[in-house]
Scaffold this motif. Structure first.
Motif, PDB file in Angstrom:
ATOM      1  N   PRO A 106       0.807  -1.098   0.059  1.00 23.67           N
ATOM      2  CA  PRO A 106       0.077  -0.297  -0.232  1.00 23.67           C
ATOM      3  C   PRO A 106       0.673   1.099   0.085  1.00 23.67           C
ATOM      4  O   PRO A 106       1.990   1.258   0.464  1.00 23.67           O
ATOM      5  CB  PRO A 106      -0.870  -0.195   1.054  1.00 23.67           C
ATOM      6  N   HIS A 107       0.266   2.455  -0.431  1.00 21.11           N
ATOM      7  CA  HIS A 107       0.937   3.656  -0.563  1.00 21.11           C
ATOM      8  C   HIS A 107       2.329   3.592  -1.321  1.00 21.11           C
ATOM      9  O   HIS A 107       3.106   4.468  -0.702  1.00 21.11           O
ATOM     10  CB  HIS A 107       1.065   4.281   0.946  1.00 21.11           C
ATOM     11  N   TRP A 110       0.339   5.807  -6.269  1.00 29.09           N
ATOM     12  CA  TRP A 110      -0.836   6.378  -6.348  1.00 29.09           C
ATOM     13  C   TRP A 110      -0.984   6.917  -8.015  1.00 29.09           C
ATOM     14  O   TRP A 110       0.046   7.476  -8.545  1.00 29.09           O
ATOM     15  CB  TRP A 110      -0.885   7.617  -5.275  1.00 29.09           C
ATOM     16  N   MET A 130      -6.295   7.234  -6.384  1.00 30.22           N
ATOM     17  CA  MET A 130      -6.060   5.627  -6.195  1.00 30.22           C
ATOM     18  C   MET A 130      -4.839   5.097  -5.992  1.00 30.22           C
ATOM     19  O   MET A 130      -4.094   5.631  -6.599  1.00 30.22           O
ATOM     20  CB  MET A 130      -6.818   5.200  -7.691  1.00 30.22           C
ATOM     21  N   ASP A 131      -4.837   4.221  -4.929  1.00 24.63           N
ATOM     22  CA  ASP A 131      -3.893   3.259  -4.838  1.00 24.63           C
ATOM     23  C   ASP A 131      -3.893   2.131  -5.534  1.00 24.63           C
ATOM     24  O   ASP A 131      -4.784   1.553  -5.704  1.00 24.63           O
ATOM     25  CB  ASP A 131      -3.953   2.868  -3.175  1.00 24.63           C
ATOM     26  N   ASN A 134      -4.319  -1.837  -4.319  1.00 24.48           N
ATOM     27  CA  ASN A 134      -5.551  -2.640  -4.260  1.00 24.48           C
ATOM     28  C   ASN A 134      -6.729  -1.973  -4.852  1.00 24.48           C
ATOM     29  O   ASN A 134      -8.059  -2.188  -4.837  1.00 24.48           O
ATOM     30  CB  ASN A 134      -6.123  -2.836  -2.841  1.00 24.48           C
ATOM     31  N   ARG A 135      -6.281  -0.727  -5.698  1.00 25.37           N
ATOM     32  CA  ARG A 135      -7.403   0.107  -6.367  1.00 25.37           C
ATOM     33  C   ARG A 135      -8.210   0.750  -5.426  1.00 25.37           C
ATOM     34  O   ARG A 135      -9.569   1.188  -5.903  1.00 25.37           O
ATOM     35  CB  ARG A 135      -8.416  -0.852  -7.594  1.00 25.37           C
ATOM     36  N   GLU A 136      -7.917   1.036  -4.252  1.00 31.50           N
ATOM     37  CA  GLU A 136      -8.669   1.805  -3.484  1.00 31.50           C
ATOM     38  C   GLU A 136      -8.432   3.065  -4.004  1.00 31.50           C
ATOM     39  O   GLU A 136      -7.627   3.768  -4.081  1.00 31.50           O
ATOM     40  CB  GLU A 136      -8.142   1.448  -2.262  1.00 31.50           C
ATOM     41  N   ILE A 137      -9.757   4.006  -3.643  1.00 30.56           N
ATOM     42  CA  ILE A 137      -9.952   5.274  -3.802  1.00 30.56           C
ATOM     43  C   ILE A 137      -9.229   5.789  -2.419  1.00 30.56           C
ATOM     44  O   ILE A 137     -10.277   5.785  -1.379  1.00 30.56           O
ATOM     45  CB  ILE A 137     -11.065   5.895  -4.022  1.00 30.56           C
ATOM     46  N   VAL A 138      -8.251   6.338  -2.255  1.00 31.78           N
ATOM     47  CA  VAL A 138      -7.744   6.725  -1.092  1.00 31.78           C
ATOM     48  C   VAL A 138      -8.430   8.156  -0.411  1.00 31.78           C
ATOM     49  O   VAL A 138      -8.887   8.481   0.333  1.00 31.78           O
ATOM     50  CB  VAL A 138      -6.225   7.286  -1.228  1.00 31.78           C
ATOM     51  N   ARG A 161      -4.205  10.742   5.302  1.00 30.05           N
ATOM     52  CA  ARG A 161      -4.252   9.467   5.477  1.00 30.05           C
ATOM     53  C   ARG A 161      -3.102   8.657   5.372  1.00 30.05           C
ATOM     54  O   ARG A 161      -3.129   7.503   5.413  1.00 30.05           O
ATOM     55  CB  ARG A 161      -5.474   9.025   4.460  1.00 30.05           C
TER      56      ARG A 161
END
Length: 229
Positions: A106-107, A110, A130-131, A134-138, A161
């Motif tokens: 993670p991180h 981006w 987006m990260d 895992n395709r997460e919208i940070v 964050r």
């Protein structure tokens, strides 16, 4: 020879043969219609073919494409996206990401960009980050105008964050907001490295482009909205 023996004309024989072939496709067409309706028109012939094969149909993708064309079924057309490039507004970063859209933690990487929604003559501009792990919208921000605070506010939320020891690489297009000294200073203060797509090359930020395309095709264009709110 058989046609001569039976006294059957060639045209009649092939007419009946084609009619039987059409009957064989009745069940297949019904299944295609069901899959198309189930996914609200989002699927083209390749995903439809995959769904048919999962259901036990052994059919070639091109045959599915022909049948869908005959049925007037097409996947949702994606509209052109908002573009924020206004020429050199500051310092553009090189394309360090080089289309390596996989991240091991993670991180680490981006990606970000701004897109545009139009509703009843009004416009809304979302700016997410987006990260790639895992395709997460940070974090994200929206605004009625693609002004500088739009990206700046999004970056503040994302950096809030971010754990103190993490320093992700941030991939963006060469939009004027990302070249602005204010936003670049904000990233430098947290030791983030900027990477920018080459001019006129959307594939360099394909992960973010794909997210926007899916969001618009599978949600925005398939629903009716009364206004921006």
């Amino acid at each position: 020879v058989l046609l001569k023996v039976t006294g059957l004309s060639r045209s009649t024989f092939y007419y009946q043969l084609n009619a039987q072939a059409g009957e064989r496709h009745v069940a297949l067409k019904a299944h295609i219609r069901a899959l198309y309706a189930q996914h609200k028109g989002r699927y083209g012939y390749r995903p439809i073919t995959a769904g048919l094969r999962q259901a036990g149909w052994h059919v070639h993708p091109k045959a599915v494409q022909r049948l869908m064309h005959a049925l007037g079924m097409n996947s949702v057309v994606r509209a052109k996206k908002y573009r924020s490039y206004r020429g050199e507004q500051g310092r553009a970063a090189p394309n360090l990401l080089a289309r390596q859209f996989q991240a091991g933690r993670p991180h680490q990487k981006w990606v970000t960009e701004v897109t545009e929604f139009k509703v009843r003559g009004e416009k809304l501009y979302p700016s997410p980050v987006m990260d790639l792990y895992n395709r997460e919208i940070v974090a994200y921000e929206t605004s009625r105008r693609p002004a500088l605070p739009l990206v700046g506010s999004m970056l503040k939320k994302a950096l809030a964050r971010l754990p103190p020891t993490d320093r992700p690489q941030l991939q963006s297009e060469q939009g004027w907001q990302y070249q602005h000294p204010h936003d670049q200073r904000m990233l430098t203060d947290r030791s983030l490295t900027q990477s920018m797509s080459r001019k006129g090359n959307c594939l360099d930020n394909a992960a973010m482009e794909s997210f926007f395309g899916t969001l618009k095709a599978e949600f925005f264009h398939l629903n009716h909205f009364e206004g921006i709110e």
